[in-house]
Motif scaffolding. Structure first.
Motif, PDB file in Angstrom:
ATOM      1  N   ASN A 366      14.708  31.620  43.962  1.00 35.92           N
ATOM      2  CA  ASN A 366      13.620  31.372  43.211  1.00 35.92           C
ATOM      3  C   ASN A 366      12.456  32.423  42.949  1.00 35.92           C
ATOM      4  O   ASN A 366      12.251  32.983  41.886  1.00 35.92           O
ATOM      5  N   LYS A 369      14.426  34.829  40.690  1.00 36.80           N
ATOM      6  CA  LYS A 369      14.284  34.304  39.109  1.00 36.80           C
ATOM      7  C   LYS A 369      12.916  34.537  38.690  1.00 36.80           C
ATOM      8  O   LYS A 369      12.926  34.681  37.337  1.00 36.80           O
ATOM      9  N   TYR A 370      11.981  34.133  39.292  1.00 41.23           N
ATOM     10  CA  TYR A 370      10.468  34.015  38.719  1.00 41.23           C
ATOM     11  C   TYR A 370       9.712  35.153  39.096  1.00 41.23           C
ATOM     12  O   TYR A 370       8.525  35.323  38.698  1.00 41.23           O
ATOM     13  N   ASP A 399       6.357  36.937  46.785  1.00 44.78           N
ATOM     14  CA  ASP A 399       6.847  37.699  45.468  1.00 44.78           C
ATOM     15  C   ASP A 399       5.514  38.168  44.768  1.00 44.78           C
ATOM     16  O   ASP A 399       4.568  37.419  45.238  1.00 44.78           O
ATOM     17  N   ILE A 404       2.392  30.288  40.593  1.00 42.96           N
ATOM     18  CA  ILE A 404       2.330  28.874  40.182  1.00 42.96           C
ATOM     19  C   ILE A 404       0.769  28.261  40.226  1.00 42.96           C
ATOM     20  O   ILE A 404      -0.001  28.462  40.952  1.00 42.96           O
ATOM     21  N   GLU A 417      11.501  18.753  38.902  1.00 41.62           N
ATOM     22  CA  GLU A 417       9.951  19.249  38.489  1.00 41.62           C
ATOM     23  C   GLU A 417      10.141  20.840  38.279  1.00 41.62           C
ATOM     24  O   GLU A 417      10.444  21.485  38.963  1.00 41.62           O
ATOM     25  N   ARG A 418      10.248  21.155  36.797  1.00 50.03           N
ATOM     26  CA  ARG A 418      10.109  22.351  36.352  1.00 50.03           C
ATOM     27  C   ARG A 418       8.920  22.513  35.846  1.00 50.03           C
ATOM     28  O   ARG A 418       8.111  21.704  35.270  1.00 50.03           O
ATOM     29  N   ASP A 422       8.841  26.689  31.926  1.00 49.37           N
ATOM     30  CA  ASP A 422      10.396  26.883  32.368  1.00 49.37           C
ATOM     31  C   ASP A 422      11.211  26.154  31.352  1.00 49.37           C
ATOM     32  O   ASP A 422      12.606  26.607  31.345  1.00 49.37           O
ATOM     33  N   GLY A 429      17.877  26.858  35.802  1.00 50.33           N
ATOM     34  CA  GLY A 429      17.518  26.043  36.895  1.00 50.33           C
ATOM     35  C   GLY A 429      17.474  24.733  36.580  1.00 50.33           C
ATOM     36  O   GLY A 429      17.566  24.365  35.375  1.00 50.33           O
ATOM     37  N   THR A 430      17.210  23.934  37.585  1.00 46.87           N
ATOM     38  CA  THR A 430      17.500  22.433  37.271  1.00 46.87           C
ATOM     39  C   THR A 430      16.279  21.648  37.770  1.00 46.87           C
ATOM     40  O   THR A 430      16.089  20.581  37.810  1.00 46.87           O
ATOM     41  N   GLY A 431      15.498  22.270  38.608  1.00 47.04           N
ATOM     42  CA  GLY A 431      14.091  21.705  39.397  1.00 47.04           C
ATOM     43  C   GLY A 431      14.612  20.616  40.582  1.00 47.04           C
ATOM     44  O   GLY A 431      13.890  20.051  40.853  1.00 47.04           O
ATOM     45  N   GLY A 433      16.057  22.403  43.021  1.00 46.60           N
ATOM     46  CA  GLY A 433      16.261  23.405  44.356  1.00 46.60           C
ATOM     47  C   GLY A 433      15.173  23.029  45.330  1.00 46.60           C
ATOM     48  O   GLY A 433      15.379  22.668  46.426  1.00 46.60           O
ATOM     49  N   LEU A 434      13.699  22.929  45.018  1.00 54.62           N
ATOM     50  CA  LEU A 434      13.043  22.755  45.867  1.00 54.62           C
ATOM     51  C   LEU A 434      12.773  21.413  46.457  1.00 54.62           C
ATOM     52  O   LEU A 434      12.517  21.152  47.647  1.00 54.62           O
TER      53      LEU A 434
HETATM   54  P1  ADP Z   1      14.303  25.445  39.581  1.00 51.10           P
HETATM   55  O1  ADP Z   1      16.008  25.033  39.497  1.00 51.10           O
HETATM   56  O2  ADP Z   1      13.793  25.404  38.150  1.00 51.10           O
HETATM   57  O3  ADP Z   1      14.143  26.673  40.136  1.00 51.10           O
HETATM   58  P2  ADP Z   1      13.317  24.420  42.014  1.00 51.10           P
HETATM   59  O4  ADP Z   1      12.980  23.268  42.342  1.00 51.10           O
HETATM   60  O5  ADP Z   1      13.772  25.659  42.735  1.00 51.10           O
HETATM   61  O6  ADP Z   1      13.753  24.239  40.434  1.00 51.10           O
HETATM   62  O7  ADP Z   1      11.653  25.118  41.495  1.00 51.10           O
HETATM   63  C1  ADP Z   1      10.772  24.067  40.695  1.00 51.10           C
HETATM   64  C2  ADP Z   1       9.672  24.922  40.098  1.00 51.10           C
HETATM   65  O8  ADP Z   1       8.863  25.751  40.707  1.00 51.10           O
HETATM   66  C3  ADP Z   1      10.460  25.937  39.078  1.00 51.10           C
HETATM   67  O9  ADP Z   1      10.768  25.611  37.849  1.00 51.10           O
HETATM   68  C4  ADP Z   1       9.256  27.230  38.938  1.00 51.10           C
HETATM   69  O10 ADP Z   1       8.532  26.591  37.946  1.00 51.10           O
HETATM   70  C5  ADP Z   1       8.597  26.946  40.257  1.00 51.10           C
HETATM   71  N1  ADP Z   1       9.002  27.992  41.229  1.00 51.10           N
HETATM   72  C6  ADP Z   1       9.714  28.114  42.183  1.00 51.10           C
HETATM   73  N2  ADP Z   1       9.572  29.215  43.039  1.00 51.10           N
HETATM   74  C7  ADP Z   1       8.768  29.900  42.277  1.00 51.10           C
HETATM   75  C8  ADP Z   1       8.309  31.286  42.469  1.00 51.10           C
HETATM   76  N3  ADP Z   1       8.790  31.992  43.582  1.00 51.10           N
HETATM   77  N4  ADP Z   1       7.392  31.636  41.674  1.00 51.10           N
HETATM   78  C9  ADP Z   1       7.169  31.136  40.582  1.00 51.10           C
HETATM   79  N5  ADP Z   1       7.338  29.828  40.287  1.00 51.10           N
HETATM   80  C10 ADP Z   1       8.174  29.205  41.251  1.00 51.10           C
END
Ligand code: ADP
Length: 610
Positions: A366, A369-370, A399, A404, A417-418, A422, A429-431, A433-434
């Protein structure tokens, strides 16, 4: 005469009202609740008050000249009914304000005893009845005592409401408030016109009637429960629909790319272009695989099927491996990646390393990516408790990415939850991951936190307790990075068993560079037959096959004591932990499908080299 008429009209009306209320109340099926049981007794007492009050009124009516002894007895019966009335109402108020079953049971006994003693006292205490202006007025110690009990009950109820002041709006208190109002009105009226004492009964019955409407009706309870269940079912249904539409969207996106690029490949004659398309197809397929794995993980977590599988691992090696995995993601961006290990990080830890890897990789990915520019700091700190051999690892990933928004911080750990921006953008991304990360961290007994400033960056921290196996830092084994070098195994014979022709084709294509002599079998039976007729050097066996599955085929092969060919399981269920299962049943190794070329190379070299 006017007095007796007014008395009769009002009191008969009150009696009818309470009888009607009782009929309605008792005719309905109810659960046995303290509230209902108390109210049932209250209704009976009200009927008794009404009847005894009526009899008393008639007995003392002018012209009848009833024996004063009989009047006194009737009066005492009436007073006893009043006493029970106030006792029940006071008990009821206490029950509502306490809201505690055990305490209520104890209270009940106390109330019974006090009421019995009070009844005995009323029976013993004298009472005087005299006629004033054609109306009977009672006085004497029995009356004073009844006033006293009413006063005590009254004050107790007020205290209960004051103690429970937070719920003073509770509609169940309405009868008590009404009692206060009616009590004051009746007292004032009686002080001004002492002969209007026939107002007492209708006032009491009015309170009982109002109370009927404030009693928690079990039918209403049922309706409430049903509505709640209905809401929950609708919510679950909505969640399912949302999940499916999200899934469909997430799966279609890479599929669209795969189909589109494949068609482009078919039309293209340019090798360079074709290679680019095939790279895009590989990327889209990997994304698709990530989604499927994510769904599997989520469903396993939700079905409580995830187990903790502890293993010894070298944290430096593991985290460095993760660094290498994310570096390609940031190679084109002006980002500095720093990894810092705490010097006292133990050499070997024991924990569920696969899950540790999964959660840390997710937050690293992440961050990569972000974040568009700046730095990513991957910090592995720890506190070692050497007396208990526990290492509290806290891994932070900081980072300088987009950050956020504050209001989104709480939702990012939810499924799909994206953050709005995004969606439908180029950041894949799938939302999921977290959501997976948080569940896995929770499962390992750890904690995950996030600090973020919109536009400036984020810091994710994971706290995990791991067992310390050794403080000594082992030498890191040579990694198997870089391009694959294919050995020539033209003297080796291998057998690939899979019931799917496409899978066989994929496996054959992947193994072509090794120049093996490749045989294939479409079933367990065919594989056994081939093994009986030819000496193979390595067998790849699919697990899920009709009739004889992979495990059963392996058992059959192993029945022959001379059989010593290494057998590699090919698994497609991708469920973590099942890999171990295949080793336990006797496979030499396992590979999950889709087959990773590097892992395949490792396995082939392990069993065939030398
Ligand atoms: P995704 O597959 O979209 O990355 P996650 O569940 O990993 O799904 O993350 C959910 C959302 O949290 C992401 O879509 C992004 O908007 C936000 N996010 C996660 N990590 C970061 C980060 N390091 N910096 C900014 N936004 C983040």
């Amino acid at each position: 005469m006017e007095n007796i008429q007014g008395f009769l009209i009002l009191n008969v009306y009150a009696l009818l009202l309470i009888v009607a209320t009782s009929i309605i109340f008792f005719s309905k099926k109810r659960q046995k609740q303290v509230e209902d049981q108390t109210y049932a007794k209250f209704l009976i007492t009200n009927i008794a008050i009404s009847i005894s009050g009526l009899i008393l009124g008639v007995l003392v009516s002018p012209g009848l000249n009833i024996n004063p002894g009989i009047v006194a007895i009737a009066n005492k019966v009436y007073l006893i009914c009043l006493l029970i009335w106030i006792a029940i109402l006071t008990f009821y108020t206490m029950y509502i304000s306490l809201n505690n079953k055990e305490k209520t049971e104890k209270l009940k006994m106390t109330f019974y005893i006090i009421t019995l003693i009070s009844i005995a006292l009323i029976m013993c205490l004298p009472i005087n009845v005299e006629m004033v202006d054609n109306a009977a007025l009672a006085s004497g110690p029995a009356i004073i005592f009844t006033y006293l009990v009413f006063g005590i009950g009254f004050i107790t109820q007020l205290i209960c409401i004051i103690i429970d002041h937070k719920n003073f709006k509770n509609k169940k208190y309405i009868p008590i408030y009404l009692l206060i109002v009616c009590g004051v009105i009746v007292l004032i009226v009686q002080m001004l016109y002492p002969t209007l004492n026939y107002l007492v009964n209708p006032a009491l019955i009015f309170i009982a009637f109002i109370m009927y409407h404030t009693i928690e009706n079990p039918d209403l309870n049922h309706i409430k429960e049903l509505n709640l269940a209905k809401d929950q079912a609708e919510k679950a249904n909505r969640a399912k629909t949302d999940f499916l539409s999200n899934m469909s969207h997430e799966i279609r996106t890479p599929l669209n790319a795969i189909v589109g690029f494949s068609e482009c490949m078919l039309d293209s004659n340019d090798l360079k272009e074709t290679k680019e398309y095939s790279q895009d197809i590989v990327d889209a397929s990997k994304q698709l695989l990530e989604i499927v794995n994510g769904i599997l993980d989520i469903s396993k977590i939700e079905a409580n099927k995830v187990e903790i599988i502890p293993k010894n691992y070298n944290p430096r090696e593991v985290f460095d491996g993760l660094r290498k995995l994310v570096l390609p993601r940031i190679k084109e961006k002006p980002i500095e990646f720093k990894m810092v290990f705490s010097p006292d990080l133990p050499g070997i830890l024991r924990g569920d390393v696969a899950k540790v890897k999964q959660v840390v990789l997710n937050i690293l990915t992440n961050a990569a990516k972000y974040t568009d520019k700046g730095e990513i700091i991957f910090n592995i700190n720890c506190i070692n408790r050497l007396d208990t051999n526990i290492c509290l690892m806290y891994i932070s990933v900081k980072d300088t990415g987009r950050g956020i928004k504050k209001d989104k911080l709480e939702t990012i750990f939810g499924k799909f939850e994206r953050i709005d921006e995004d969606k439908n953008t180029t950041t894949e991304g799938t939302g999921l991951g977290l959501a997976i990360t948080k569940s896995l961290v929770d499962l390992m007994g750890g904690r995950i936190t996030v600090f973020s400033k919109y536009g400036e960056g984020s810091t994710f921290r994971i706290y995990l307790e791991q067992e310390i196996v050794s403080m000594e830092i082992p030498k890191i084994e040579e990694s198997d990075e870089g391009e694959i070098t294919y050995h020539d195994y033209s003297d080796k014979k291998i057998l690939i068993v899979d019931d799917s022709k496409i899978n066989l084709k994929v496996a054959e294509t992947l193994m072509k560079p090794y120049n093996f002599e490749i045989d294939t079998a479409l079933s367990g039976e065919e594989a056994i037959e081939k093994v009986n007729n030819k000496q193979y050097d390595l067998i790849f066996m699919d697990i899920m096959m009709p009739k004889l599955n992979g495990v059963e085929t392996l058992y059959k092969l192993r029945e022959n004591e001379d059989f010593s060919v290494p057998v590699i399981a090919l698994t497609a269920d991708a469920l973590e932990g099942t890999d171990e299962k295949y080793l336990n049943v006797g496979f030499n190794s396992y590979l999950s499908k889709p087959i990773d070329r590097k892992l395949l190379n490792k396995v082939i070299n392990k069993y065939l080299k030398g």
